[in-house]
Design a protein around this motif. Structure first.
Motif, PDB file in Angstrom:
ATOM      1  N   SER C  45       0.672  -1.292  -0.074  1.00 22.65           N
ATOM      2  CA  SER C  45      -0.064   0.058   0.022  1.00 22.65           C
ATOM      3  C   SER C  45       0.854   1.166   0.104  1.00 22.65           C
ATOM      4  O   SER C  45       0.472   2.186  -0.691  1.00 22.65           O
ATOM      5  CB  SER C  45      -0.808   0.016   1.312  1.00 22.65           C
ATOM      6  OG  SER C  45      -1.684  -1.150   1.237  1.00 22.65           O
ATOM      7  N   ASP C 166      -5.881  -0.853  -4.803  1.00 18.89           N
ATOM      8  CA  ASP C 166      -5.345  -1.460  -3.517  1.00 18.89           C
ATOM      9  C   ASP C 166      -6.523  -2.382  -3.193  1.00 18.89           C
ATOM     10  O   ASP C 166      -7.425  -1.934  -2.496  1.00 18.89           O
ATOM     11  CB  ASP C 166      -4.945  -0.394  -2.492  1.00 18.89           C
ATOM     12  CG  ASP C 166      -4.272  -1.038  -1.258  1.00 18.89           C
ATOM     13  OD1 ASP C 166      -3.997  -2.333  -1.417  1.00 18.89           O
ATOM     14  OD2 ASP C 166      -3.680  -0.156  -0.640  1.00 18.89           O
ATOM     15  N   GLU C 167      -6.271  -3.703  -3.284  1.00 16.43           N
ATOM     16  CA  GLU C 167      -6.975  -4.842  -3.144  1.00 16.43           C
ATOM     17  C   GLU C 167      -8.543  -4.557  -3.539  1.00 16.43           C
ATOM     18  O   GLU C 167      -9.049  -4.386  -2.631  1.00 16.43           O
ATOM     19  CB  GLU C 167      -6.915  -5.247  -1.451  1.00 16.43           C
ATOM     20  CG  GLU C 167      -5.561  -5.642  -1.166  1.00 16.43           C
ATOM     21  CD  GLU C 167      -5.512  -5.998   0.318  1.00 16.43           C
ATOM     22  OE1 GLU C 167      -6.224  -6.845   0.601  1.00 16.43           O
ATOM     23  OE2 GLU C 167      -4.708  -5.483   1.155  1.00 16.43           O
TER      24      GLU C 167
HETATM   25 MG   LIG Z   1      -2.376  -2.576   2.284  1.00 10.28          MG
END
Ligand SMILES: [Mg+2]
Ligand SMILES: Nc1ncnc2c1ncn2[C@@H]1O[C@H](COP(=O)(O)OP(=O)(O)OP(=O)(O)O)[C@@H](O)[C@H]1O
Lengths: 397, 433, 232
Positions: C45, C166-167
């Motif tokens: 991240s 991010d995911e």
């Molecule tokens: Mg993360």
């Protein structure tokens, strides 16, 4: 950033926004009316008095023994006191009078042109019984006729001649010449320039003087004196002892300049205006606190939102301006409400005190002040809010 | 009890978590209430009834018994002449009656002493029973005739003699001999409704009392209001003043029953009728019988600035209430998560309400302290700026109690809405937020 | 188009220093679809945030389109972010009291586009994610997958050249996840460079390139065959 979006944000928080709006409106209403009152007081205090307020001193006093309050002892006392006061260096002229100018009320009565009472009667005109230098002390200009040169006892047969102020002479005789005419209090000898007499009278500039020792001094009397400007303070300090040297059995109520006397006369108005001004200040403070806290909490609650906006490309400046604009919008809306409220309050106040009507540019001034305060109060929490880290704020919980 | 202490502890923790908003809430409430208190004090004291059991039974009769024929302004003079009072006294309808006025004089024990300036109430015997004046020593004059006897207040006796039991002592009143007939106990009638002309009801009580006849004999002129409607020489009070149209007297009669009032009203009407018929008083009749309860408004002496300010401080209080509830709403919203968590953990609504009560109590205590301080400062300031009302700035028990109740109610209101919202909002939604 | 040279990031708290990224070197070309994988706390991240200029870095250099972003002002960075980069977060990060339409409009407004153009782009994006009918809904009225699609629509409405995700499927079930993946692939095919953090090896495999981060260090970036080639 759009107006529409802002309104949407504002109205999504109905209660909070409603409270804020109401409060802003009330603050503005109060602010406006305080300004009005302060303005009025200022106007009253700066209205011309026809007198050199700073350089005329006023002593109010009374003999404490009954024997000094009857003639001839009284006249003798008056003359001795005048002599003593005149001997103080820096004193240009001194006079006694049964009462002082610039007063709330006092010794007054009606006056009219003889045989024309119906048409010319003027009620509540102050009557001054004075020594001959009274006019010199006040700095009066003689506009018509000649000033009486000698003091005439009121108990002597015939009445002493009368001196009128210009406004009163005009009221009684119009444009006709006054000297030589008979008014109810005697023959008119002269007309002098206007000065401020009694606030509760028919007109503050209506005054009538006779050069004669007062009837009696049961209500005390005044000694008025004009001094050279550079000596006023020194003269004032010596007055008490100078008068007591002449006769110890006196009570001196007060020694003041006419400027102080004038201020005391409007003390109530001044007090009320000051109180309202203080209250307005407090209200502004309270409004600032509320702007501050509302921005602070709002920003706190919306940290994530601010973070998202930052991530989507809003710069710090945009966020800051967005927060400020939100408060400005609120203030503007509150102000519109406030002007209505101010009119209502103005109306309600007018029932109990004298207050001028709301007008013109004043609301603009008040709104500007309000906006300024709101801006100052919002500045800090808004700056803090822009420091939200977009990376942290957008992190999933 | 243990439970409640726990609630208080929780409240304290809540404050500690966000001390600034809490302090601001208290500050705003204190300021609003304090300003309101300060003005409410004056408002209450100025409008209170000093003789609640009697103020509707005491009347001020006013008549148009004047030698002129009025043309434009036919208002009845607000003071009576000696002659008027004499005529009004020629009846036994009132239970009691007293005429009065006030004058300035100088009092001392001997000519060597410095004179003490005093305010003299020149009045008649019934004055003291009309207004429930307590007597400490001696007795009131037995009738209304002239006598060189003064009645002192407790404080003037102490000032002159350093003690209160001074019955029979000799004094010089403006260099004339008088003796002390009685000394009054501490007494303050606020507002002084028997003297409401020209807002004199706001002043302090007089220092000594002198019989009316003696006052006229000694030629004392009223120091508040005297009007002459003919050529009476006001220096000849004892002679011309008793017969001429020199008006300076207030006159109060006690009329206990409506029947008595009706009869007195009729008496006044007849009196004016007779006088008019006799050609002595040409003006149109315009009789007034004003109850003490209404006398201030009759003379237009209501303190308009206090009234105006009352309106404004009420508005201010409202603003502060709005603001404080706004602040506390925000405070609650930021604590909402915890609140919801408590509910999720099984706290019942009533338990949460108790918690709220603890919050209110705590806030009320702080607010009351703050408000009392602000109110006290406000009163001091108002005394400076509007000194005419300074006698009316005291807190008494009923006033203080009602102020406390108001403060508590305000604290309650300020905490109520937000906590209701916090405790009754849907759990689910709050936990999600 | 993206070049990182010796880039390091250290988080300093009162107690400890965390070396989130150590001397990272990375080159990403236009049109790539790269998956970032690695254990939790490895710095994925962080890397994505730095690439998106949401976070600053301590040393090294970051060239975007050949220009260093070092020393750019906040408003310049905001502008760059607004115009070139789109974000998709694991937590969707939609603004609750804005409608779907308003949410998507936000970055376009910041860019200062005209209303007509904004509307056209929003509608296009909404059609792409298949939510045109629900444009007046609020986020709370949508399912997680729908919300994520709105987030994707918001990210692509501005036609960014780089999409950072991010995911994006972390909170979704596998069906939803597949839909989102397909959408991303479609966007990639239109020429948008995508960097996506994922824990799902399948998804990583579907991406054209796999970048692995372990303990803040970039490990060999394995190149897979393009998906289409593999299936062929
Ligand atoms: Mg993360
Ligand atoms: N704001 C911060 N302050 C301090 N340390 C941080 C901060 N943000 C991240 N870190 C630390 O930096 C390291 C990398 O964090 P990062 O969020 O990049 O991990 P990640 O690879 O995304 O993990 P995950 O797969 O769990 O999301 C972690 O050790 C984390 O504790």
């Amino acid at each position: 950033m759009s107006f529409y979006m802002l309104c949407k944000v504002l109205f999504s928080r109905k209660v909070v926004t409603g409270l804020l709006l109401l409060q802003l409106a009330m603050t503005l209403a109060l602010l406006l009316n305080s300004i009005l009152l302060a303005q009025q007081t200022h106007q009253q205090l700066s209205q011309p008095t026809g007198l050199d307020l700073d350089n005329i001193l006023l002593v109010q006093l009374k003999p404490t023994t009954a024997s000094l309050r009857v003639y001839p002892a009284l006249e003798d006392l008056l003359n001795r006191q005048l002599d003593a006061v005149q001997a103080i260096p820096g004193v240009i002229a001194a006079a006694y009078s049964n009462q002082s100018p610039i007063a709330q009320g006092g010794n007054n009565g009606n006056i009219f042109v003889v045989e024309q009472q119906e048409r010319t009667n003027v009620p509540s005109v102050p009557m001054y019984f004075v020594s001959k230098d009274f006019f010199k002390v006040l700095g009066s200009q003689v506009l018509q006729g000649e000033l009486p040169q000698h003091s005439v006892s009121l108990d002597a047969p015939g009445t002493p001649d009368v001196v009128l102020t210009q406004s009163l002479a005009q009221k009684l005789f119009g444009s006709a010449s006054a000297p030589g005419q008979q008014v109810s209090r005697g023959r008119v000898a002269a007309v002098i320039s206007d000065f401020y007499g009694q606030r509760s009278g028919s007109h503050v500039m209506y005054n009538n003087m006779q050069v004669a020792p007062p009837y009696g001094v049961d209500w005390g009397y005044s000694i008025l004196l004009r001094s050279q400007p550079q000596h006023t303070t020194a003269v004032r300090q010596q007055l008490d002892s100078a008068l007591r040297n002449v006769e110890p059995n006196i009570e001196i109520y007060n020694i003041r300049t006419l400027a102080e006397q004038h201020q005391r006369l409007y003390r109530n108005e001044y007090g009320l205006a000051t109180l309202l001004a203080l209250l307005s200040g407090l209200m502004l403070l309270v409004t600032m606190v509320s702007s501050y806290s509302s921005t602070h909490f709002h920003a706190l609650k919306r940290q994530q939102e601010i973070g998202i906006k930052r991530a989507l490309g809003a710069s710090k400046k945009i966020i800051f301006i967005e927060l400020l604009t939100e408060n400005w919008l609120c203030t503007a809306l509150g102000s519109v409400l406030g002007v209505f409220l101010a009119l209502l309050l103005n109306h309600a106040l007018a029932q109990v005190i004298s207050i001028p009507a709301l007008s013109g540019y004043l609301p603009l001034v008040a709104i500007t002040v309000l906006l300024l305060c709101v801006t100052v109060a919002t500045w800090y929490p808004a700056t803090i809010a822009t420091r939200v880290s977009p990376a942290t704020a957008t992190k999933a919980l | 009890m243990e439970q409640f202490i726990y609630y208080l502890k929780v409240s304290f923790k809540g404050i500690k978590r966000a001390p600034l908003p809490y302090a601001l809430t208290i500050f705003i409430l204190s300021v609003g209430l304090g300003v309101f208190f300060a003005n409410a004090t004056f408002y209450y004291q100025l409008n209170r009834d000093p003789l609640p059991h009697k103020s509707d039974k005491l009347f001020f009769p006013m008549l148009n018994l004047v030698p002129y024929e009025c043309s434009t302004d036919c208002k009845t003079p607000s003071v009576l002449s000696y002659n008027n009072v004499e005529k009004l006294s020629q009846t036994d309808i009132p239970t009691q009656a007293a005429a009065m006025y006030s004058a300035d004089g100088y009092l001392r024990q001997s000519t060597e002493q410095a004179p003490l300036p005093v305010s003299i109430r020149i009045t008649q015997r019934d004055f003291f029973s009309l207004f429930d004046v307590p007597v400490l020593h001696g007795s009131i004059w037995p009738d209304n005739s002239a006598r060189h006897e003064v009645i002192l207040t407790k404080s003037s006796a102490e000032k002159l003699f350093g003690r209160t039991n001074v019955i029979g002592e000799k004094l010089l009143l403006d260099d004339r001999n008088v003796t002390v007939a009685a000394v009054l106990d501490t007494w303050q009638m606020l507002p002084r409704l028997y003297d409401a002309n020209n807002q004199n009801h706001l002043s302090d009580t007089d220092d000594i009392y002198l019989p009316l006849e003696t006052g006229y004999d000694m030629n004392y002129l009223s120091n508040t209001q005297s009007q002459t409607f003919d050529d009476t020489d006001y220096r000849q009070l004892s002679t011309q003043g008793r017969t001429g149209a020199l008006h300076q007297l207030q006159y109060w009669v006690q009329l206990d029953t409506p029947a008595q009032q009706q009869r007195y009203w009729q008496f006044m009407a007849n009196l004016v009728q007779d006088e008019k018929a006799a050609g002595r008083h040409p003006s149109a009749p315009n009789n007034q019988l004003v109850a003490m309860r209404n006398i201030v408004s009759y003379f237009g002496g209501e303190s308009s600035d206090i009234k105006a300010f009352a309106l404004v401080t009420l508005l201010f209080l409202l603003v502060c209430l709005f603001n404080a509830s706004h602040l506390s709403l925000n405070r609650y919203l930021s604590n909402q998560y915890e609140f919801s968590l408590r509910r999720a953990l099984g706290a019942s609504r009533s338990q949460l309400q108790l918690q709220m009560l603890a919050d209110v109590l705590l806030m009320a205590i702080f607010t009351i302290i703050g408000a009392l301080i602000t109110g006290f400062a406000g009163i001091k300031l108002m005394n400076q700026l509007l000194p005419a009302n300074s006698l009316f700035s005291n807190w008494d028990l009923p006033l203080l109690l009602s102020l406390l109740v108001i403060a508590f109610v305000c604290s309650y209101l300020v905490t109520l809405y937000p906590s209701l919202r916090a405790s009754f909002g849907t759990l689910n939604q709050q936990l999600k937020e | 188009m993206i070049t990182l040279t010796n880039l390091s990031k250290i988080f300093r708290t009162e107690l400890i220093e965390t070396h989130a990224l150590r001397e990272v070197n990375l080159q990403v070309e236009e049109g790539e679809f790269a998956a970032l994988t690695g254990p939790s706390g490895s710095g994925k991240s962080t890397l994505l945030n730095i690439l998106g200029t949401l976070e600053s870095f301590d040393s090294g250099d970051y060239l975007l389109d050949g220009k260093s972003i070092n020393g750019l002002s906040d408003s310049a960075l905001s502008k760059l972010r607004n115009e070139k980069i789109g974000f998709i977060f694991q937590g969707f990060n939609l603004i609750k009291d804005y409608s779907i339409f308003d949410n998507i409009e936000l970055p376009l407004r910041y860019r200062g586009l005209k209303p007509a153009e904004r509307k056209q782009r929003i509608e296009h994006a909404l059609e792409l994610v298949g939510l045109h009918a629900r444009r007046h809904y609020f986020p709370s009225q949508l399912s997680g997958g729908q919300q994520q699609r709105v987030a994707i629509a918001r990210a692509i409405a501005g036609k960014p050249r780089i999409l950072l995700a991010d995911e994006p499927t972390g909170n979704l079930d596998s069906l939803m996840a597949r839909q989102v993946m397909e959408l991303l692939e479609q966007i990639n095919q239109q020429g948008c460079t995508i960097l996506m953090v994922t824990h799902d090896p399948d998804q990583a495999r579907r991406a054209g390139r796999n970048i692995q981060i372990i303990d803040g260090q970039l490990h060999d970036s394995t190149l897979y065959e393009p998906l289409s080639a593999q299936s062929a």
